[in-house]
Enzyme design. Structure first.
Site, PDB file in Angstrom:
ATOM      1  N   ASP A 145       0.877  -1.173   0.000  1.00 14.80           N
ATOM      2  CA  ASP A 145       0.000   0.000   0.000  1.00 14.80           C
ATOM      3  C   ASP A 145       0.915   1.225   0.000  1.00 14.80           C
ATOM      4  OD1 ASP A 145      -2.357   1.620   0.313  1.00 14.80           O
ATOM      5  OD2 ASP A 145      -1.890   1.820   2.437  1.00 14.80           O
ATOM      6  N   SER A 146       0.306   2.401  -0.094  1.00 12.09           N
ATOM      7  CA  SER A 146       1.116   3.619  -0.052  1.00 12.09           C
ATOM      8  C   SER A 146       1.617   3.917   1.360  1.00 12.09           C
ATOM      9  CB  SER A 146       0.286   4.805  -0.549  1.00 12.09           C
ATOM     10  OG  SER A 146      -0.839   4.966   0.282  1.00 12.09           O
ATOM     11  N   CYS A 182      -4.367  -1.583  -1.599  1.00 14.82           N
ATOM     12  CA  CYS A 182      -4.479  -0.148  -1.849  1.00 14.82           C
ATOM     13  C   CYS A 182      -5.621   0.041  -2.842  1.00 14.82           C
ATOM     14  CB  CYS A 182      -3.165   0.356  -2.437  1.00 14.82           C
ATOM     15  SG  CYS A 182      -3.239   2.052  -3.034  1.00 14.82           S
ATOM     16  N   GLU A 204      -2.158   8.837   8.515  1.00  8.59           N
ATOM     17  CA  GLU A 204      -0.692   8.754   8.557  1.00  8.59           C
ATOM     18  C   GLU A 204      -0.117   9.560   9.727  1.00  8.59           C
ATOM     19  OE1 GLU A 204       1.529   6.926   6.616  1.00  8.59           O
ATOM     20  OE2 GLU A 204      -0.155   5.947   5.645  1.00  8.59           O
ATOM     21  N   CYS A 252     -10.871   3.112   0.500  1.00  2.38           N
ATOM     22  CA  CYS A 252      -9.418   3.316   0.605  1.00  2.38           C
ATOM     23  C   CYS A 252      -9.014   2.540   1.850  1.00  2.38           C
ATOM     24  CB  CYS A 252      -9.119   4.800   0.770  1.00  2.38           C
ATOM     25  SG  CYS A 252      -7.452   5.143   1.363  1.00  2.38           S
ATOM     26  N   HIS A 296      -6.855   2.902   3.975  1.00  2.00           N
ATOM     27  CA  HIS A 296      -6.537   3.693   5.173  1.00  2.00           C
ATOM     28  C   HIS A 296      -7.784   3.925   6.031  1.00  2.00           C
ATOM     29  CE1 HIS A 296      -2.690   4.742   3.308  1.00  2.00           C
ATOM     30  NE2 HIS A 296      -2.354   5.408   4.378  1.00  2.00           N
TER      31      HIS A 296
HETATM   32  N1  DGL Z   1      -4.586   3.231   1.065  1.00  2.00           N
HETATM   33  C1  DGL Z   1      -4.633   3.632  -0.277  1.00  2.00           C
HETATM   34  C2  DGL Z   1      -5.936   3.356  -0.924  1.00  2.00           C
HETATM   35  O1  DGL Z   1      -6.535   2.390  -0.553  1.00  2.00           O
HETATM   36  C3  DGL Z   1      -3.904   4.828  -0.738  1.00  2.00           C
HETATM   37  C4  DGL Z   1      -4.215   6.139  -0.131  1.00  2.00           C
HETATM   38  C5  DGL Z   1      -3.332   7.184  -0.729  1.00  2.00           C
HETATM   39  O2  DGL Z   1      -2.121   6.963  -0.740  1.00  2.00           O
HETATM   40  O3  DGL Z   1      -3.845   8.189  -1.222  1.00  2.00           O
HETATM   41  O4  DGL Z   1      -6.389   4.035  -1.817  1.00  2.00           O
END
Ligand code: DGL
Length: 269
Positions: free
Chosen positions: A10-11, A73, A152, A184, A186
């Site tokens: 993931d990011s 992600c 984050e 997302c 996150h």
């Molecule tokens: N967690 C990621 C997602 O599911 C990326 C969020 C991001 O880096 O903008 O989209």
């Protein structure tokens, strides 16, 4: 038997929502996780950039000799996976398909909210899969770009999170959805704040968790990890500061990951 690890990326911290579920459903499997903390966020970037990052991340995980890759992600799963899926010789799974499947399964009033990054919402990927699973579904979408920096920076359920949640989710709540896709990975880290605002009657779907359940069909008991577990069973890599990831990742996974996180230069892959 295939003792190789499952690669997950993931990011940043978000993909740990998939990792936590994989750990719980498949305690014998080994996992290598990459969080691209040096280049987060992905969701506000162009498709070309997201594609490039996705290639880098996959190439890094392949260098760790993984048997499969989970793109934990929503952004990379929506914007890049359809194009790159068949280019590698290990199976690659994204979070969109399984998340949409679960939402279509649990909704009763066929009104589903979808929240995600700007790139995910723009791609229309969740709508595409939802329509395949339930053609009566009506969707209400919203990009929520401020959610990722909140996560984050550890603002899981603070007054500032509450304000942003209200601002982003008001229209979706007013539309009367009974299901909300946290599109997302996150966002489940903000689950408590989101759930307090949306109310108990709205089911929150976490695609990170759903992809782990989906892997049940792909991992048979025969290829479970059989060797004595050691501290290498779970390894974590990031592309920036280790400390922040160790601290927040440990809180989320409810286990100390100090000493298990390494920094890499992702641009080399
Ligand atoms: N967690 C990621 C997602 O599911 C990326 C969020 C991001 O880096 O903008 O989209």
């Amino acid at each position: 038997m295939d003792n190789r690890k499952i690669g997950v990326f993931d990011s940043g911290l978000g993909g740990l929502t998939a990792v936590k579920e994989i750990m719980s459903l498949f305690p014998d499997e080994s996992i290598v996780y990459f969080g691209d903390t040096g280049r987060v966020p992905y969701g506000t970037r162009s498709k070309e950039t997201i594609l490039k990052y996705t290639y880098d991340d996959i190439n890094f995980l392949l260098s760790c000799d993984v048997k499969m890759i989970v793109i934990a992600c929503g952004t990379a799963s929506s914007a890049a996976l359809p194009e790159i899926k068949t280019e590698f010789n290990v199976p690659i799974y994204g979070v969109v398909d399984s998340g949409a499947y679960e939402a279509a399964r649990v909704t009763k009033n066929n009104k589903i909210g979808i929240i995600g990054t700007t790139a995910t919402i723009k791609s229309g990927a969740y709508n595409k899969y939802l329509a395949e699973y339930n053609n009566k579904v009506q969707t209400f979408e919203k990009a929520c770009p401020l959610f990722v920096p909140l996560v984050e920076n550890g603002h899981f359920d603070t007054p500032v999170t509450k304000l942003v949640v209200e601002e982003y989710l008001k229209d979706i709540k007013d539309a009367g959805v009974d299901t909300l896709i946290l599109g997302c990975t996150h966002y489940p880290l903000l689950k408590s704040a989101i759930s307090k605002y949306m109310g108990d009657d709205v089911t929150l779907v976490s695609p990170g968790e759903e992809v782990a359940k989906f892997l049940r069909k792909k991992i048979t008991p025969l290829n479970a990890h059989s060797e004595i577990r050691d501290r290498d069973q779970y390894s974590y890599y990031v592309s920036d500061s280790i400390e922040n990831f160790e601290e927040l990742g440990g809180i989320f996974l409810e286990t100390k990951i100090n000493g298990k996180v390494n920094k890499i230069d992702i641009e080399k892959y």
